[in-house]
Design an enzyme around this catalytic site. Structure first.
Site, PDB file in Angstrom:
ATOM      1  N   THR A 150      43.028  65.160  58.276  1.00 15.42           N
ATOM      2  CA  THR A 150      42.854  64.120  58.043  1.00 15.42           C
ATOM      3  C   THR A 150      41.352  63.059  58.702  1.00 15.42           C
ATOM      4  O   THR A 150      41.191  64.592  59.706  1.00 15.42           O
ATOM      5  CB  THR A 150      43.426  63.352  58.699  1.00 15.42           C
ATOM      6  OG1 THR A 150      43.909  63.005  59.918  1.00 15.42           O
ATOM      7  CG2 THR A 150      44.776  63.148  57.721  1.00 15.42           C
ATOM      8  N   THR A 191      39.833  61.340  61.013  1.00 16.04           N
ATOM      9  CA  THR A 191      38.996  61.043  62.859  1.00 16.04           C
ATOM     10  C   THR A 191      39.784  62.162  63.436  1.00 16.04           C
ATOM     11  O   THR A 191      39.892  63.188  64.036  1.00 16.04           O
ATOM     12  CB  THR A 191      40.107  60.172  63.247  1.00 16.04           C
ATOM     13  OG1 THR A 191      39.199  59.009  62.749  1.00 16.04           O
ATOM     14  CG2 THR A 191      39.904  60.056  64.980  1.00 16.04           C
ATOM     15  N   CYS A 192      41.376  63.429  62.667  1.00 18.20           N
ATOM     16  CA  CYS A 192      41.964  63.832  63.606  1.00 18.20           C
ATOM     17  C   CYS A 192      41.081  65.096  63.699  1.00 18.20           C
ATOM     18  O   CYS A 192      41.167  65.998  64.683  1.00 18.20           O
ATOM     19  CB  CYS A 192      43.220  64.627  62.801  1.00 18.20           C
ATOM     20  SG  CYS A 192      44.525  62.701  62.897  1.00 18.20           S
ATOM     21  N   SER A 193      40.822  66.282  62.529  1.00 19.35           N
ATOM     22  CA  SER A 193      40.324  66.873  62.462  1.00 19.35           C
ATOM     23  C   SER A 193      38.470  67.027  62.539  1.00 19.35           C
ATOM     24  O   SER A 193      38.408  68.356  63.207  1.00 19.35           O
ATOM     25  CB  SER A 193      39.311  67.114  60.785  1.00 19.35           C
ATOM     26  OG  SER A 193      41.170  67.811  59.923  1.00 19.35           O
ATOM     27  N   LEU A 239      41.252  66.779  67.345  1.00 23.36           N
ATOM     28  CA  LEU A 239      41.567  67.671  67.785  1.00 23.36           C
ATOM     29  C   LEU A 239      40.061  68.772  68.332  1.00 23.36           C
ATOM     30  O   LEU A 239      40.482  69.611  69.613  1.00 23.36           O
ATOM     31  CB  LEU A 239      41.722  68.789  66.048  1.00 23.36           C
ATOM     32  CG  LEU A 239      42.279  70.445  67.043  1.00 23.36           C
ATOM     33  CD1 LEU A 239      43.494  70.614  68.308  1.00 23.36           C
ATOM     34  CD2 LEU A 239      43.227  70.921  65.787  1.00 23.36           C
TER      35      LEU A 239
END
EC number: 1.11.1.27
Length: 159
Positions: A45, A47-49, A53
């Site tokens: 996703t 923001t996560c990528s 992270l």
């Protein structure tokens, strides 16, 4: 919901390693030393990528100077997706990717979120610092926020 000064409960998380699927009990995995677990709503996703992270990968060495022995990313995705996500981002071994495949552990922590048709049960976005099996710090984001669980914020709290 789990709180600061609570002992981390037992459960089952998995990861896909070179030797196949590995099973972890978080209570045992984080029983000794200082560890960070941060959770994302989903692998791949935006923001996560792009931010969450990678922030922990970029600050792994600085976090280690604060006594952090391991950095762990949890998501309600299967272990194969988590491995593919890590490979796509080239994170190496700086962050262990942990799968909470059906969201059971996130629910046990009280940190699950039902996103309905968007993705079903997911984890809330959060970060926790665990010291000898006890939650030392817990930073839970409000919906659609990305402030207190980011690596930079956690690093500031440990300084």
């Amino acid at each position: 919901m789990i709180n600061e000064n609570d002992q981390l409960p037992s459960g089952t998380l998995t990861s896909k390693g070179e030797l196949g699927i590995q099973h972890y009990d978080p209570k045992e995995l984080f029983a000794k030393g200082r560890h960070i677990v941060f959770a994302v709503p989903g692998a791949f996703t935006p923001t996560c990528s792009e931010k969450h992270l990678p922030g922990y990968v970029d600050l792994a060495e600085e976090l280690a100077t604060k006594g952090v022995q391991s950095i762990n990313c949890l998501a309600v995705n299967d272990a194969f997706v988590m491995r593919a996500w890590g490979e796509s981002l080239g994170i190496g071994d700086k962050v262990r990717l942990l799968s909470d495949g059906n969201g059971e552990y996130s629910e046990k922590l009280g940190l699950a979120s039902d996103t309905g048709a968007f993705g079903g049960i997911r984890s809330k976005r959060y970060a926790m610092v665990i010291e000898d099996g006890i939650v030392e710090h817990l930073f839970v984001e409000d919906d659609k926020q990305f402030d207190v669980s980011k690596a930079e914020y956690v690093l500031e709290q440990l300084s």
